[in-house]
Design a protein around this motif. Structure first.
Motif, mmCIF file in Angstrom:
data_model
loop_
_atom_site.group_PDB
_atom_site.id
_atom_site.type_symbol
_atom_site.label_atom_id
_atom_site.label_comp_id
_atom_site.label_asym_id
_atom_site.label_seq_id
_atom_site.Cartn_x
_atom_site.Cartn_y
_atom_site.Cartn_z
ATOM 1 N N HIS A 100 20.215 8.541 8.526
ATOM 2 C CA HIS A 100 18.717 9.062 8.830
ATOM 3 C C HIS A 100 17.876 9.371 7.561
ATOM 4 C CE1 HIS A 100 19.643 9.691 13.124
ATOM 5 N NE2 HIS A 100 19.779 8.374 12.992
ATOM 6 N N THR A 105 14.194 6.618 11.670
ATOM 7 C CA THR A 105 13.510 5.573 12.583
ATOM 8 C C THR A 105 12.980 6.656 13.481
ATOM 9 O OG1 THR A 105 15.129 5.477 14.350
ATOM 10 C CG2 THR A 105 15.210 3.906 12.326
ATOM 11 N N SER A 108 15.591 8.500 15.423
ATOM 12 C CA SER A 108 16.540 9.315 14.551
ATOM 13 C C SER A 108 16.537 10.597 15.130
ATOM 14 C CB SER A 108 16.010 9.443 13.171
ATOM 15 O OG SER A 108 16.169 8.348 12.698
#
Length: 174
Positions: A100, A105, A108
């Motif tokens: 991450h 994202t 995450s």
């Protein structure tokens, strides 16, 4: 070496506190919540732990001169039960393990939450009662723009992760 020292100084300034780095504040195997912990990132590199003030956050996953780092605020950790300290360390570790840190994202934070709970359960560090006991410490959290759920929702999500080990299994296998 000067570039590394400069990066450390910059990190200390960004984290809002004075650097205590000369005394060996980086640890590869910190004791968190009374348990010796370790983390390796998605490349297999050892993630170092740095204790520094974080202006309200418990922890952050970052890089310093390409070295993966978990920064933890010792004052914030001290206000939490030992099992929650472990949860937050593992949550930040998850950001490194699941990459991450280089490819975040919207999912995450939830993936990191589940990964942390799964690891704690698998290692015998968390019981369901331990995770249930997180509720009062999460209750007033408003969540974050980065994807942290508001406290009561996050707590329910953590319990769901505990109860369903295959939840986000694809993320665990990265």
């Amino acid at each position: 070496m000067k570039a590394f020292a400069l990066a450390l100084g910059i990190l200390a300034a960004l984290l809002g506190g004075r650097s205590t780095l000369a005394g060996g504040a980086f640890e590869a195997e910190p004791v968190i919540g009374g348990v010796s912990m370790a983390c390796r990132d998605f490349r297999g590199r050892i993630v170092q732990t740095l204790h520094a003030p974080l202006r309200g956050d418990v922890g952050r996953a970052t890089f310093i001169s390409a070295v993966p780092v978990i920064a933890l605020d010792p004052a914030r950790l001290a206000t939490l039960p030992e099992k929650m300290q472990i949860f937050f360390y593992q949550h930040e570790c998850a950001h490194h393990v699941l990459a991450h840190i280089i490819n975040p994202t919207i999912e995450s934070e939830r993936e990191a939450d589940c990964w942390s709970i799964d690891r704690g359960r698998t290692a015998g560090l968390f019981t369901r009662a331990d995770v249930e006991a997180f509720a009062p410490f999460l209750a007033h959290s408003r969540g974050s723009a980065f994807g942290h759920l508001p406290g009561p929702e996050r707590h329910a999500y953590l319990l769901a992760c505990f109860d369903a080990p295959d939840r986000s299994q694809a993320a665990y296998n990265r």
